[in-house]
Scaffold this active site. Sequence first.
Site, PDB file in Angstrom:
ATOM      1  N   GLU A 468       0.816  -1.220   0.000  1.00  0.00           N
ATOM      2  CA  GLU A 468       0.000   0.000   0.000  1.00  0.00           C
ATOM      3  C   GLU A 468       0.852   1.273   0.000  1.00  0.00           C
ATOM      4  O   GLU A 468       0.731   2.101   0.883  1.00  0.00           O
ATOM      5  CB  GLU A 468      -0.951   0.004   1.209  1.00  0.00           C
ATOM      6  CG  GLU A 468      -1.941  -1.151   1.150  1.00  0.00           C
ATOM      7  CD  GLU A 468      -2.990  -1.092   2.263  1.00  0.00           C
ATOM      8  OE1 GLU A 468      -3.407   0.014   2.632  1.00  0.00           O
ATOM      9  OE2 GLU A 468      -3.381  -2.164   2.749  1.00  0.00           O
ATOM     10  N   GLU A 557      -4.149  -9.903   0.035  1.00  0.00           N
ATOM     11  CA  GLU A 557      -4.909  -9.891   1.290  1.00  0.00           C
ATOM     12  C   GLU A 557      -6.358 -10.199   0.935  1.00  0.00           C
ATOM     13  O   GLU A 557      -6.909  -9.595   0.021  1.00  0.00           O
ATOM     14  CB  GLU A 557      -4.836  -8.517   1.981  1.00  0.00           C
ATOM     15  CG  GLU A 557      -3.424  -8.148   2.408  1.00  0.00           C
ATOM     16  CD  GLU A 557      -3.316  -6.749   3.031  1.00  0.00           C
ATOM     17  OE1 GLU A 557      -4.352  -6.172   3.420  1.00  0.00           O
ATOM     18  OE2 GLU A 557      -2.188  -6.244   3.103  1.00  0.00           O
TER      19      GLU A 557
END
Lengths: 649, 316
Positions: A468, A557
């Site tokens: 991220e 994820e």
Amino acid sequence: MDADIKWLDDPETFRVNQLPAHSDHRFYGNYAEWAHHASRFVQSLDGQWQFKFANTPAERQPEFYNPALDCSDFDEIAVPSEIELSDYAQNNYINTLMPWEGKIYRRPAYAVDGENKEEGSFSQGEDNTVGMYRKTFDLAPSLRGKEIRVRFEGVERSMYLWLNGHFVGYAEDSFTPSEFDLTPYIQDEDNVMAVEVFKNSTASWIEDQDMFRFSGIFRSVELLAQPVTHVEDMTIRATVDDNYQDGHFGLQLQLDGEEGGSVRVLVKDADGNTVVSTEKAVAEKVTIDDVALQGVHLWDNHHPYLYQLLVEIRDQQGQLVELVPYRFGFRRIEINADYVVLLNGKRLIINGVNRHEWDDHRGRSVTMADMISDIRTFKENNINAVRTCHYPDQLPWYYLCDDNGIYMMAENNLESHATWQKMGKVDPSYNVPGSVPQWKEVVVDRARTNYETFKNHTAILFWSLGNESFAGDNIAAMGRFYKEHDDSRLVHYEGVCHTHDYSKQIPSLDKTTYLPAGGTKDYRDQISDVESWMYLPPKQVEEYLKNNPDKPFMECEYMHDMGNSDGGMGSYIELLDKYPQYFGGFIWDFIDQALQVKDPVSGKMVMRYGGDFDDRHSDYEFSGDGLMFADRTPKPAMQEVRYYYGLHK
Amino acid sequence: MAYTNKLHVIYGDGSLGVGGDGFHYIFSYERGGLESLKINGKEWLYRTPTPTFWRATTDNDRGSGFNIKSAQWLSADCFQKCTGINVQVDDHDFAGLPLDNDHYSNDETADQVVITYTFATLTVPSTTVTVEYTVMVGGPIKVHAHYTGKEGLPELPVFGIRMIMPSAATGFKYEGLSGETYPDRMAGAMHGTFDVEGLPVAKYLVPQENGMHMATDWVNITREITQNNADHSQEPFSMKVAKDQDPFAFSCLPYTAEELENATHLEELPLERRTVLVIAGAVRGVGGIDSWGADVEKQYHIPADQDIDFSFILNA
């Protein structure tokens, strides 16, 4: 050279006098030492250290590193441990936003206009707590008279090191080993090592992981003596031929110290049969060219077959001066013409979890017992892969994964979501590393350190550039580093999906949810061998898979296990049967981040999460997304994971 | 009344008593429900059973806003409005309560007694739920719950019957699925018979809905103490709840959904002193795609505009 506190403010200063990263191999004086896990060259500095805490840089003890300083007002702290968990500083859990949110206005140096250096941002930071550590020690007899280094396996976040009053060096990158040469200043007795640990620096912007924010020397510290001739670095090359039966073994050694003498390289199979035996003269570089091996045993999750490499360095008299043992396997990962990921020629399916290092009493200063327990849990529940989210883990974890056939996605220490993700919106207005030139070397160095340290671990199938952090020239440069150094693994990065328009591949996905409003350069062709998303619902995953996928797909994820969750997992798993380009994913995540403390009201030991320490801003119970409770008992959902992960073992 | 295997019926002024060998039940007119469920001299009810509509908000519910969308069901769960009671003894339907009752004796018997309570939900719009108790010879009670679907209501968190017992159970045994299961998380469970010690609450950091067991054939709950001051026994005693036609879902916890809802940590929960048994006819999935907006998959929702019917056997 003197230490300069302004390094904390400068993204271009991230290592000073630090030794180059190298292979994590252990080394011994002889076979008996290896058998007893006791190298004559190693001296642990773990244990109690003298400690003084300062709330701000301005309140530090001047010259705390001076050996003559009267330290009667110092406390003691355990090394390794987290400073916060000794109650010097406040515990704080926060996810995306920076820990100084609502308290201090900060922007990363150079990120807004390319000019502003943000001087004083951290060196004068009112929130920048400081731990001052001192350790007095004698050199163990077996280390005396040799070149001596110190290795800090993990220090959050920025550390300055002195020995006997002399400044030695500076390091960032909290989650990889930092080594310094102590030889010029080391004494046989009464050495005073001093370490100043700052909680924040420019590194804070790129270590904004979703976790409790701790500081301190949280992993082990060791002194390492150099044998007269020493394997400084080692690159094992174990390849599998196109017939997936035979293999080649190659080795490159970089030697330090005295020339002369010989290097003997042995490779033994699990039954002790010698399959490679060769001898070379000691030289700065020793290369064993690819040796063809017929019928190698391949390494995978079911059969984590490892060969034993032994490197013996002998002096001119034939005396063994160093023994380097290393276990490695033969395995081959590739993407075929149909964009299917193959391991040893067969389709690879990742039944994975993301794993933060966590212990409900010790924070991220996890123990060997924690690691062994986690491996056991993996094996019991058909978990075959782990993503080291979002930083490199302790060294033993990689060996455990080799031994137990756990596929690793070895991730760099990089997360900067605060700099581009604003209340769920993609807004990279001051993203770092981005394409900001001054933030390039620091992240490429993290890629280099991750690679150099762990390159010999068979278990690592993927390098992951970070988490991220959006995407730009600098993350592309990290990816290029891996491509230039390692053709035996794939490179993964999810954040690049925020630079590409998926209207054709995933038509039902609203572009405004993943693309910045202001537009962006598309990095999809440059970054990541695989298409990786997080939390993409099964329907959209299927859309991608139906629309001529040109990269294999995974979820780095998925199945967010916060509280009572993990419902609907079957919708993901059934896609594995329909689409060979889908190769699974990593559940978020393995273990709740919660701290066990004594409740002052009931007197019971209870779990505390974000916000429970009056820490504000916090993301509260978002710290608890594990398949395991923080005390390492499984959540009820584990039986579901065991079942679904058992379907494609 | 040992001389007959028929049900002994007591036409009270505020209740209908129904007894037999080893059991005695009091269906209250005043309290709008089954007030006493006595088996072998031991009381099994703390308060009258009621329909239940709420589950303590899960992290995923909070993330997706489901608790806000369906908040009406929390008040409907807290406050129950009984709007009608109907009694039927054998073939005779009283079309209400048998309050013209001075001509009965203490020897009234029957083969079957049916008491139906009607509830109006405190929702906008309101809908009705009926809970029908059919007492059969020997003591088993078939409980049939009916939810009347209504347009305009938010999706239900759960639909079931909640019974609160006077003391905490020492454990329960059930035949069904292993572990904690929900409609969208039951593939990994094994079918079998399971013994559970005490009333475990899953240790989610924030207390929330937990402990559901789907597809259950029967559950046998064991307690050791009662609130009866004259009861000196510490011997364990049990009650069995069994499926009627279809397996049921249940949770057996020391807390109500509201108690769980109010706690932000486990240690804030009250001392464990009751047993809260929820027999559920409809359970919403827990979801898991993410915890900040993704909905539970559609097939695991409980739409409010469709009828729900289920039944089970008490004191089976």
